[in-house]
Design a protein around this motif. Structure first.
Motif, PDB file in Angstrom:
ATOM      1  N   LYS A 159     -18.721  -5.401  18.979  1.00 28.59           N
ATOM      2  CA  LYS A 159     -17.951  -5.361  17.729  1.00 28.59           C
ATOM      3  C   LYS A 159     -16.619  -6.062  17.928  1.00 28.59           C
ATOM      4  N   ARG A 160     -16.172  -6.676  16.865  1.00 27.03           N
ATOM      5  CA  ARG A 160     -14.843  -7.290  16.850  1.00 27.03           C
ATOM      6  C   ARG A 160     -13.782  -6.192  16.818  1.00 27.03           C
ATOM      7  N   ILE A 161     -12.768  -6.334  17.687  1.00 24.72           N
ATOM      8  CA  ILE A 161     -11.682  -5.347  17.707  1.00 24.72           C
ATOM      9  C   ILE A 161     -10.343  -6.077  17.637  1.00 24.72           C
ATOM     10  N   GLY A 162      -9.336  -5.388  17.157  1.00 25.04           N
ATOM     11  CA  GLY A 162      -7.997  -5.956  17.121  1.00 25.04           C
ATOM     12  C   GLY A 162      -7.839  -7.070  16.113  1.00 25.04           C
ATOM     13  N   ALA A 163      -6.618  -7.574  16.053  1.00 28.23           N
ATOM     14  CA  ALA A 163      -6.297  -8.651  15.120  1.00 28.23           C
ATOM     15  C   ALA A 163      -6.769  -9.988  15.681  1.00 28.23           C
ATOM     16  N   PRO A 164      -7.270 -10.875  14.826  1.00 27.64           N
ATOM     17  CA  PRO A 164      -7.674 -12.199  15.294  1.00 27.64           C
ATOM     18  C   PRO A 164      -6.454 -13.014  15.724  1.00 27.64           C
ATOM     19  N   GLU A 165      -6.678 -13.915  16.650  1.00 22.70           N
ATOM     20  CA  GLU A 165      -5.624 -14.810  17.127  1.00 22.70           C
ATOM     21  C   GLU A 165      -5.864 -16.193  16.537  1.00 22.70           C
ATOM     22  N   LYS A 166      -4.818 -16.750  15.937  1.00 20.57           N
ATOM     23  CA  LYS A 166      -4.914 -18.125  15.447  1.00 20.57           C
ATOM     24  C   LYS A 166      -4.606 -19.060  16.606  1.00 20.57           C
ATOM     25  N   LEU A 167      -5.422 -20.069  16.746  1.00 21.86           N
ATOM     26  CA  LEU A 167      -5.271 -21.033  17.825  1.00 21.86           C
ATOM     27  C   LEU A 167      -5.207 -22.414  17.193  1.00 21.86           C
ATOM     28  N   GLN A 168      -4.054 -23.066  17.275  1.00 19.54           N
ATOM     29  CA  GLN A 168      -3.877 -24.360  16.627  1.00 19.54           C
ATOM     30  C   GLN A 168      -4.509 -25.462  17.468  1.00 19.54           C
ATOM     31  N   GLY A 169      -5.473 -26.158  16.881  1.00 21.71           N
ATOM     32  CA  GLY A 169      -6.100 -27.304  17.534  1.00 21.71           C
ATOM     33  C   GLY A 169      -5.421 -28.583  17.076  1.00 21.71           C
ATOM     34  N   ASN A 170      -5.965 -29.706  17.481  1.00 22.36           N
ATOM     35  CA  ASN A 170      -5.397 -30.998  17.084  1.00 22.36           C
ATOM     36  C   ASN A 170      -5.528 -31.241  15.587  1.00 22.36           C
ATOM     37  N   ILE A 171      -6.636 -30.805  14.996  1.00 21.12           N
ATOM     38  CA  ILE A 171      -6.912 -31.101  13.597  1.00 21.12           C
ATOM     39  C   ILE A 171      -6.844 -29.855  12.715  1.00 21.12           C
ATOM     40  N   MET A 172      -7.234 -28.707  13.245  1.00 23.10           N
ATOM     41  CA  MET A 172      -7.317 -27.506  12.421  1.00 23.10           C
ATOM     42  C   MET A 172      -6.931 -26.269  13.217  1.00 23.10           C
ATOM     43  N   THR A 173      -6.696 -25.208  12.476  1.00 24.17           N
ATOM     44  CA  THR A 173      -6.473 -23.904  13.091  1.00 24.17           C
ATOM     45  C   THR A 173      -7.833 -23.287  13.379  1.00 24.17           C
ATOM     46  N   ASN A 174      -7.971 -22.691  14.540  1.00 20.44           N
ATOM     47  CA  ASN A 174      -9.198 -22.000  14.921  1.00 20.44           C
ATOM     48  C   ASN A 174      -8.888 -20.531  15.133  1.00 20.44           C
ATOM     49  N   THR A 175      -9.909 -19.747  15.361  1.00 21.43           N
ATOM     50  CA  THR A 175      -9.755 -18.306  15.484  1.00 21.43           C
ATOM     51  C   THR A 175     -10.364 -17.827  16.788  1.00 21.43           C
ATOM     52  N   VAL A 176      -9.649 -16.897  17.438  1.00 25.32           N
ATOM     53  CA  VAL A 176     -10.177 -16.231  18.630  1.00 25.32           C
ATOM     54  C   VAL A 176     -10.207 -14.736  18.323  1.00 25.32           C
ATOM     55  N   PHE A 177     -11.390 -14.144  18.461  1.00 27.35           N
ATOM     56  CA  PHE A 177     -11.573 -12.712  18.264  1.00 27.35           C
ATOM     57  C   PHE A 177     -11.801 -12.056  19.612  1.00 27.35           C
ATOM     58  N   THR A 178     -11.376 -10.813  19.743  1.00 27.31           N
ATOM     59  CA  THR A 178     -11.729  -9.999  20.909  1.00 27.31           C
ATOM     60  C   THR A 178     -12.966  -9.194  20.518  1.00 27.31           C
ATOM     61  N   ILE A 179     -13.971  -9.234  21.373  1.00 28.29           N
ATOM     62  CA  ILE A 179     -15.217  -8.502  21.136  1.00 28.29           C
ATOM     63  C   ILE A 179     -15.338  -7.386  22.163  1.00 28.29           C
ATOM     64  N   GLN A 180     -15.492  -6.156  21.681  1.00 26.50           N
ATOM     65  CA  GLN A 180     -15.776  -5.015  22.548  1.00 26.50           C
ATOM     66  C   GLN A 180     -17.269  -5.064  22.854  1.00 26.50           C
ATOM     67  N   VAL A 181     -17.606  -5.306  24.109  1.00 29.79           N
ATOM     68  CA  VAL A 181     -19.011  -5.446  24.505  1.00 29.79           C
ATOM     69  C   VAL A 181     -19.652  -4.061  24.549  1.00 29.79           C
ATOM     70  N   GLU A 182     -20.746  -3.908  23.838  1.00 33.29           N
ATOM     71  CA  GLU A 182     -21.492  -2.653  23.865  1.00 33.29           C
ATOM     72  C   GLU A 182     -22.635  -2.722  24.872  1.00 33.29           C
ATOM     73  N   GLU A 183     -23.289  -3.892  24.928  1.00 29.48           N
ATOM     74  CA  GLU A 183     -24.417  -4.057  25.843  1.00 29.48           C
ATOM     75  C   GLU A 183     -24.545  -5.520  26.240  1.00 29.48           C
ATOM     76  N   VAL A 184     -24.824  -5.751  27.516  1.00 23.54           N
ATOM     77  CA  VAL A 184     -25.077  -7.107  28.005  1.00 23.54           C
ATOM     78  C   VAL A 184     -26.580  -7.245  28.208  1.00 23.54           C
ATOM     79  N   ILE A 185     -27.183  -8.193  27.519  1.00 24.36           N
ATOM     80  CA  ILE A 185     -28.621  -8.459  27.657  1.00 24.36           C
ATOM     81  C   ILE A 185     -28.840  -9.566  28.676  1.00 24.36           C
ATOM     82  N   LYS A 186     -27.933 -10.547  28.697  1.00 28.98           N
ATOM     83  CA  LYS A 186     -27.976 -11.626  29.683  1.00 28.98           C
ATOM     84  C   LYS A 186     -26.544 -11.933  30.084  1.00 28.98           C
TER      85      LYS A 186
END
Length: 191
Positions: A65-92
């Motif tokens: 699940k996504r947790i916390g506030a998203p982080e804006k990450l400024q790229g060369n052309i556009m703003t991008n988004t970084v989310f923190t994901i709380q891992v519940e299960e690792v399948i691979k």
């Protein structure tokens, strides 16, 4: 008179056909947003036709699940988004993961470019490493979905998958029971 009658009938038939297309298109655009529907954005990405291709393209497959506030990450052309994901299960991938950083194109509040992960929603994510960045606490890997929305599936409250893409195998997995799909995935991951 016969010409007018033919014209009216033809116009009526065209109107019926177009109204049917509009409602279908409206349903699709309500259901799937993001990379395929962003005006001026084209994408040249692989289309996965089966689960094995998706598994092989993924360095990491998790639920979380996504947790916390998203982080804006400024790229060369556009703003991008970084989310923190709380891992519940690792399948691979590495089993000891608690959280990961997930990179998506575009603003966090807009589904333009990619359908953004929503709060309080559980996801099945097929991921690949985007890049590693330096932080105050050391190197941090940012992951992105394999081929945009093709690697993102919501797991609803009933345990059913909701595809975020309308191309490749994704629509065929719509409403598939996650527990059964997970068994198939786990057997595919086994060496």
């Amino acid at each position: 008179m016969k010409r007018i009658y033919c014209f009216i009938c033809t116009a009526a038939i065209i109107a019926v056909i177009l109204s049917g297309c509009q409602s279908n298109e409206a349903k699709l655009s309500e259901r799937y947003v993001g990379s395929l529907d962003t005006e001026g954005f084209s994408l040249d990405a692989p289309v996965f036709t089966d689960m094995k291709e998706m598994e092989e393209a993924s360095e990491l497959i998790i639920t979380g699940k996504r947790i916390g506030a998203p982080e804006k990450l400024q790229g060369n052309i556009m703003t991008n988004t970084v989310f923190t994901i709380q891992v519940e299960e690792v399948i691979k991938g590495p089993q000891e993961l608690n959280t990961i950083k997930f990179f998506q194109l575009g603003e966090p509040s807009s589904d333009a470019y990619e359908t953004k992960l929503k709060e309080d929603t559980t996801y099945l994510l097929f991921l690949t490493e985007n890049y590693t960045r330096d932080t105050e606490t050391g190197p941090e890997i940012l992951y992105n979905s394999i081929s945009f929305e093709q690697g993102i599936f919501e797991i609803d409250g009933s345990g059913l998958l909701k595809a975020y893409s309308r191309i490749g195998i994704a629509p065929q997995l719509e409403k598939k029971e996650f527990s059964l799909f997970k068994q198939e995935l786990e057997s595919a991951v086994q060496p």
